[in-house]
Scaffold this motif. Structure first.
Motif, mmCIF file in Angstrom:
data_model
loop_
_atom_site.group_PDB
_atom_site.id
_atom_site.type_symbol
_atom_site.label_atom_id
_atom_site.label_comp_id
_atom_site.label_asym_id
_atom_site.label_seq_id
_atom_site.Cartn_x
_atom_site.Cartn_y
_atom_site.Cartn_z
ATOM 1 N N GLY A 19 0.819 -1.209 0.000
ATOM 2 C CA GLY A 19 0.000 0.000 0.000
ATOM 3 C C GLY A 19 0.854 1.260 0.000
ATOM 4 N N ASP A 20 1.944 1.242 0.774
ATOM 5 C CA ASP A 20 2.860 2.392 0.797
ATOM 6 C C ASP A 20 3.490 2.619 -0.575
ATOM 7 N N THR A 21 3.850 1.530 -1.257
ATOM 8 C CA THR A 21 4.438 1.639 -2.597
ATOM 9 C C THR A 21 3.442 2.247 -3.580
ATOM 10 N N ALA A 27 1.612 9.452 -5.858
ATOM 11 C CA ALA A 27 2.161 10.800 -5.646
ATOM 12 C C ALA A 27 3.107 11.176 -6.784
ATOM 13 N N THR A 28 3.918 10.223 -7.220
ATOM 14 C CA THR A 28 4.841 10.463 -8.334
ATOM 15 C C THR A 28 4.082 10.808 -9.612
ATOM 16 N N LEU A 29 2.906 10.219 -9.766
ATOM 17 C CA LEU A 29 2.087 10.488 -10.949
ATOM 18 C C LEU A 29 1.259 11.767 -10.826
ATOM 19 N N GLY A 30 1.411 12.460 -9.697
ATOM 20 C CA GLY A 30 0.724 13.734 -9.528
ATOM 21 C C GLY A 30 -0.540 13.693 -8.690
ATOM 22 N N ASP A 36 -3.544 7.779 2.351
ATOM 23 C CA ASP A 36 -3.300 6.408 2.799
ATOM 24 C C ASP A 36 -3.744 5.448 1.707
ATOM 25 N N CYS A 37 -3.119 4.289 1.652
ATOM 26 C CA CYS A 37 -3.501 3.253 0.701
ATOM 27 C C CYS A 37 -3.300 1.902 1.377
#
Length: 84
Positions: A19-21, A27-30, A36-37
């Motif tokens: 989930g963290d990954t 976030a990297t994709l904007g 949380d995931c």
């Protein structure tokens, strides 16, 4: 006949590196608004049962005995009648 839709997720107290990954990748994709995931499993079962109370009891027992690990996972399910 009934259909059970089951969601199994890690308990809040259990770390979820997958989930963290995914959260980091989003976030990297904007997608900055994801706070949380949690990654889990989704299952759909068809039950040849006529009594909704028995169907619920059976699905709960299936989850406790096989479909979820009660030590580290939580589960929720929904039972709906299937009209064919």
């Amino acid at each position: 006949m009934f259909e059970a839709q089951i969601h199994v997720t890690l308990k809040k107290s259990v770390l979820d590196p997958q989930g963290d990954t995914v959260k980091g990748a989003l976030a990297t994709l904007g997608f900055q608004g994801v706070t949380d995931c949690r990654i889990g499993k989704f299952m759909v079962l068809r039950l040849a049962e006529q009594d909704p109370a028995r169907a619920k009891t059976q699905v709960d027992e299936m989850c406790r005995k096989l479909l979820a690990n009660p030590v580290i996972e939580d589960y929720v399910f929904r039972i709906t009648e299937v009209v064919e």
